[in-house]
Design a protein around this motif. Structure first.
Motif, PDB file in Angstrom:
ATOM      1  N   THR A   1      14.246  11.611   4.156  1.00  0.00           N
ATOM      2  CA  THR A   1      13.406  10.965   5.160  1.00  0.00           C
ATOM      3  C   THR A   1      12.186  10.341   4.483  1.00  0.00           C
ATOM      4  N   VAL A   2      11.752   9.234   5.059  1.00  0.00           N
ATOM      5  CA  VAL A   2      10.552   8.552   4.584  1.00  0.00           C
ATOM      6  C   VAL A   2       9.606   8.472   5.773  1.00  0.00           C
ATOM      7  N   SER A   3       8.424   9.064   5.630  1.00  0.00           N
ATOM      8  CA  SER A   3       7.446   9.055   6.717  1.00  0.00           C
ATOM      9  C   SER A   3       6.853   7.655   6.855  1.00  0.00           C
ATOM     10  N   PRO A   4       6.206   7.356   7.984  1.00  0.00           N
ATOM     11  CA  PRO A   4       5.560   6.050   8.127  1.00  0.00           C
ATOM     12  C   PRO A   4       4.544   5.766   7.009  1.00  0.00           C
ATOM     13  N   ALA A   5       3.941   6.825   6.457  1.00  0.00           N
ATOM     14  CA  ALA A   5       2.983   6.647   5.358  1.00  0.00           C
ATOM     15  C   ALA A   5       3.676   6.461   4.013  1.00  0.00           C
ATOM     16  N   GLY A   6       5.020   6.611   3.979  1.00  0.00           N
ATOM     17  CA  GLY A   6       5.778   6.387   2.757  1.00  0.00           C
ATOM     18  C   GLY A   6       6.143   7.632   1.980  1.00  0.00           C
ATOM     19  N   GLN A   7       5.817   8.804   2.499  1.00  0.00           N
ATOM     20  CA  GLN A   7       6.150  10.038   1.790  1.00  0.00           C
ATOM     21  C   GLN A   7       7.648  10.318   1.900  1.00  0.00           C
ATOM     22  N   VAL A   8       8.279  10.633   0.772  1.00  0.00           N
ATOM     23  CA  VAL A   8       9.725  10.843   0.697  1.00  0.00           C
ATOM     24  C   VAL A   8      10.014  12.342   0.609  1.00  0.00           C
ATOM     25  N   ARG A   9      10.923  12.805   1.473  1.00  0.00           N
ATOM     26  CA  ARG A   9      11.328  14.215   1.476  1.00  0.00           C
ATOM     27  C   ARG A   9      12.831  14.304   1.662  1.00  0.00           C
TER      28      ARG A   9
ATOM     29  N   VAL B   1       0.826  -1.212   0.000  1.00  0.00           N
ATOM     30  CA  VAL B   1       0.000   0.000   0.000  1.00  0.00           C
ATOM     31  C   VAL B   1       0.860   1.263   0.000  1.00  0.00           C
ATOM     32  N   GLY B   2       2.196   1.113  -0.054  1.00  0.00           N
ATOM     33  CA  GLY B   2       3.097   2.260  -0.119  1.00  0.00           C
ATOM     34  C   GLY B   2       3.593   2.759   1.218  1.00  0.00           C
ATOM     35  N   GLU B   3       3.196   2.115   2.304  1.00  0.00           N
ATOM     36  CA  GLU B   3       3.650   2.532   3.635  1.00  0.00           C
ATOM     37  C   GLU B   3       4.939   1.801   3.999  1.00  0.00           C
ATOM     38  N   VAL B   4       5.648   2.352   4.988  1.00  0.00           N
ATOM     39  CA  VAL B   4       6.823   1.669   5.520  1.00  0.00           C
ATOM     40  C   VAL B   4       6.325   0.507   6.367  1.00  0.00           C
TER      41      VAL B   4
END
Length: 161
Positions: free
Chosen positions: A145-153, A120-123
């Motif tokens: 950084t990769v958020s727990p929801a999978g967003q990359v910044r 689902v794209g999450e970590v």
């Protein structure tokens, strides 16, 4: 001198000019040397910053690809060090098969920990991750950084607080 006489105009003559003297040439060389001595260190810094920025952009692209592949394949994608060493780069694996590799250029290092994107794209473990990109001479540091929801910044600093 008669002001009405047109034959007495000021004329420039280049007959006596044979080129530059040795002193003039030495002054030009000295000025060029000083300007080069000032410019070279700044250019080295520019190259170093550009190398870290390019590596950061490659890593962000690889992580976004991993998340996208996990969602499109409907299976987990692992983000692991390339050949077991972060200094060599990052590898994306689905079912143990490599689907993408991003290697680090000479003079740049990665550090971080392996993790997995779920379908689902999450970590997978539900915690945020941070990968750090470090210039070999210590002059620059970026992090992704990769958020727990999978967003990359990405940011222009290390992984710390």
């Amino acid at each position: 001198m008669n002001p009405g006489n047109r034959n007495h105009r000021l004329r420039l003559s280049w007959r006596g000019s044979q080129g530059l003297t040795l002193v003039e040439l030495m002054i030009v060389v000295a000025i060029t040397g000083v300007m080069a001595a000032i410019a070279v260190p700044a250019f080295d810094g520019f190259i170093s910053r550009n190398r870290i920025t390019a590596t950061t952009n490659d890593l962000v692209g690889a992580l976004n690809l991993a998340r996208s592949e996990a969602a499109s394949r409907g299976e987990s994608v692992d983000v692991v060090p390339l050949k077991g060493d972060w200094a060599k780069g990052v590898s994306l694996k689905a079912n143990g098969a490599s689907i993408h590799r991003a290697s680090t250029p000479e003079g740049v290092e990665f550090s971080g920990q392996a993790f997995t994107f779920r379908a689902v794209g999450e970590v997978q473990d539900g915690s945020g991750k941070c990968l750090e990109i470090i210039d070999g001479n210590g002059s620059g540091r970026h992090s992704v950084t990769v958020s727990p929801a999978g967003q990359v910044r990405s940011k222009d600093a290390g992984c710390g607080p």
